[in-house]
Scaffold this active site. Structure first.
Site, PDB file in Angstrom:
ATOM      1  N   HIS A 152      38.450  76.090 -69.780  1.00 44.50           N
ATOM      2  CA  HIS A 152      39.313  75.442 -68.276  1.00 44.50           C
ATOM      3  C   HIS A 152      40.127  75.005 -68.483  1.00 44.50           C
ATOM      4  CE1 HIS A 152      37.688  73.586 -64.576  1.00 44.50           C
ATOM      5  NE2 HIS A 152      38.670  72.689 -64.692  1.00 44.50           N
TER       6      HIS A 152
ATOM      7  N   ASP B 169      29.752  66.128 -58.194  1.00 42.20           N
ATOM      8  CA  ASP B 169      31.550  66.551 -58.588  1.00 42.20           C
ATOM      9  C   ASP B 169      31.811  67.188 -57.542  1.00 42.20           C
ATOM     10  OD1 ASP B 169      33.852  66.421 -59.677  1.00 42.20           O
ATOM     11  OD2 ASP B 169      33.350  69.094 -59.702  1.00 42.20           O
TER      12      ASP B 169
ATOM     13  N   ARG C 183      37.439  62.700 -53.323  1.00 43.59           N
ATOM     14  CA  ARG C 183      39.032  62.154 -54.106  1.00 43.59           C
ATOM     15  C   ARG C 183      40.166  63.177 -53.246  1.00 43.59           C
ATOM     16  NH1 ARG C 183      37.771  64.262 -59.145  1.00 43.59           N
ATOM     17  NH2 ARG C 183      39.395  63.909 -59.921  1.00 43.59           N
TER      18      ARG C 183
ATOM     19  N   SER D   4      34.891  64.457 -64.100  1.00 36.68           N
ATOM     20  CA  SER D   4      34.847  65.964 -63.298  1.00 36.68           C
ATOM     21  C   SER D   4      34.573  67.530 -63.479  1.00 36.68           C
ATOM     22  CB  SER D   4      36.670  65.980 -61.901  1.00 36.68           C
ATOM     23  OG  SER D   4      35.861  67.152 -61.598  1.00 36.68           O
TER      24      SER D   4
ATOM     25  N   LYS E 256      30.773  69.413 -65.762  1.00 37.38           N
ATOM     26  CA  LYS E 256      30.442  71.116 -64.968  1.00 37.38           C
ATOM     27  C   LYS E 256      30.372  71.564 -65.716  1.00 37.38           C
ATOM     28  CE  LYS E 256      34.119  70.823 -62.119  1.00 37.38           C
ATOM     29  NZ  LYS E 256      35.120  70.804 -61.658  1.00 37.38           N
TER      30      LYS E 256
HETATM   31  N1  URA Z   1      39.566  70.217 -62.367  1.00 44.75           N
HETATM   32  C1  URA Z   1      38.770  69.662 -61.771  1.00 44.75           C
HETATM   33  O1  URA Z   1      37.154  70.709 -62.063  1.00 44.75           O
HETATM   34  N2  URA Z   1      38.140  68.538 -61.515  1.00 44.75           N
HETATM   35  C2  URA Z   1      39.585  67.742 -61.264  1.00 44.75           C
HETATM   36  O2  URA Z   1      39.541  66.611 -60.931  1.00 44.75           O
HETATM   37  C3  URA Z   1      40.982  68.220 -61.958  1.00 44.75           C
HETATM   38  C4  URA Z   1      40.291  69.380 -61.645  1.00 44.75           C
END
Ligand code: URA
Length: 435
Positions: A82, A161, A168, A183, A187
């Site tokens: 990620h 999320d 947000r 967040s 995931k």
């Molecule tokens: N990427 C994400 O998935 N969440 C965040 O809060 C910031 C970047």
């Protein structure tokens, strides 16, 4: 749970119990808490922070707000990567098939771009016929069969999320380390991974502007992920310069294919190989990083990941003939204009990712709101990178635009993104630290 008392507690800097945080997430996901109250709690968290225990409770509650992928027992480790987001960051595209060829299972759940950072899902949607909407069962079946799936968060995975991020995004509460940690990890934990590599970017075009902030975010993510049973490493990488020589959705897909053909730009190939190598070591498939890098490079050179890419495209509905035809085109946007050095010559000493990202966004390639319809063909390619020598009249980049007026306006802004120096210039390292 009295939601108002949670807001007041956090506003005063007090701790919230794991049970109350879990309740808050559950009730918000069930639409029993109004947006204005959740927005107030998010702002209180933004200013007061969450400690490690609170961040863990929030993350697990978010993960458990929806379906978690369940894979059958298999000797192939489940892995993912990620990135916190950058300009020209197309690493996931070549990395996913490479990892599948290295004997991993890769259930890669990706996101969309916002602002100047590009999103993997948007890039994939520039491929004719490719679908990113896969049901959880489909993701599991495809990963078991071909080793890899590249999909969007489904309606049933981590719904908390999706709702929290949307809030947000419009309340100025994105750049909070505990909220970003929760967040991202909610995931990734929903993918049931064995190992994860994080690319935490810092610099002018990243969420985290400084290396210190990136280190803090990386430490927060790696320590919580490890606590939750996912072997995780984070690479801190420089995002002052775009990655590779392209920024813009289709242009980046083309560059990813070039990388899969082992002809990719050095920085892109380095980061792809580094991510793969850390996962090989983290899952004990390689004894050390040097051996892991060699293994990943040899796999890339074998051509197998390029073939796996085609297999992945077919599995997700792409029209391979149309894709090949599109690849053969020099450009797909109506206008292409070159930005040159004019009568200047020297060594490129700056190529500013933020300016390039903003220009690509304004050409139509980025979103200012979640509902913006983006243009997948616009962007910038043939970008001259720091350290390279350029003669007078050389290309600094090419601009792919919807009209010559837009291309000319972009060219004027892009001229300020490049500096030339009369002296040789050594670019800073791309990967500066591993956590
Ligand atoms: N990427 C994400 O998935 N969440 C965040 O809060 C910031 C970047």
């Amino acid at each position: 749970m009295n939601f108002l008392s949670l807001i007041e507690a956090k506003r005063e800097g007090r701790k919230i119990s794991p049970g109350d945080l879990a309740d808050a997430v559950r009730q918000f996901t069930d639409q029993k808490i109004p947006d204005y109250q959740m927005a107030a709690l998010l702002m209180a968290i933004f200013f007061r922070g969450l400690d490690a225990g609170e961040t863990r409770a929030l993350t697990l509650a978010m993960r458990d707000s929806g379906e978690v992928l369940k894979f059958p027992a298999d000797p192939r480790p489940l892995v993912d990567k990620h990135s916190t987001g950058g300009v020209g960051d197309k690493v996931s595209l070549p990395l996913a098939p490479l990892l599948a060829c290295l004997g991993f299972r890769v259930p890669m759940i990706s996101g969309r771009g916002l602002g100047i950072t590009g999103g993997t899902l948007d890039k994939l949607e520039s491929i004719p016929g490719f679908t990113t909407q896969l049901a959880p069962d489909h993701i599991v079946a495809q990963v078991q069969q071909i080793g890899v799936a590249l999909a969007g968060q489904t309606a049933t995975m981590v719904p908390a999320d999706r709702a929290l991020y949307a809030l947000r995004d419009v309340t100025g509460t994105v750049p909070s380390i505990p909220l970003i940690t929760a967040s991202i990890l909610s995931k990734k934990l929903a993918e049931n991974l064995d190992a994860l590599v994080m690319d935490v970017k810092f610099g002018g075009a990243a969420f985290m502007q400084t290396r210190e902030q990136a280190r803090e975010l990386a430490s927060s993510i790696t320590s919580l992920a490890r606590e939750c049973g996912v072997n995780t490493r984070a690479l801190l990488t420089d995002m002052n310069t775009p990655l590779g020589r392209t920024a813009g959705h289709w242009l980046e897909v083309r560059e990813a294919v070039v990388c899969l053909e082992n002809r990719g730009p050095a920085d892109l190939q380095t980061l792809v190989v580094e991510c793969a190598a850390h996962l090989l070591v983290e899952t004990k498939k390689s004894p050390n990083l040097a051996a892991a890098r060699q293994h990943a490079l040899a796999c890339l050179a074998s051509g197998a990941p390029r073939r796996k890419w085609d297999e992945l495209l077919v599995a997700q509905g792409a029209d391979l003939a149309a894709f090949q035809k599109k690849l053969a085109l020099d450009h797909t946007a109506p206008e292409v204009v070159e930005l040159t050095t004019g009568d200047r010559a020297g060594f490129v000493s700056r190529c500013d990712a933020r300016t390039i990202g903003e220009v690509v966004r304004d050409l139509g390639g980025g979103r200012l709101t979640k509902d913006t319809v983006i243009d997948l063909d616009v962007g910038v390619d043939q970008i001259a990178k720091p350290g390279e020598v350029v003669a007078s009249g050389s290309t600094l980049c090419r601009i792919h635009a919807r009209s010559s007026e837009e291309a000319d306006a972009a060219g004027q802004r892009l001229a300020a993104a490049f500096d030339l120096s009369p002296e040789p210039f050594a670019p800073p390292p791309l990967v500066v630290e591993v956590i």
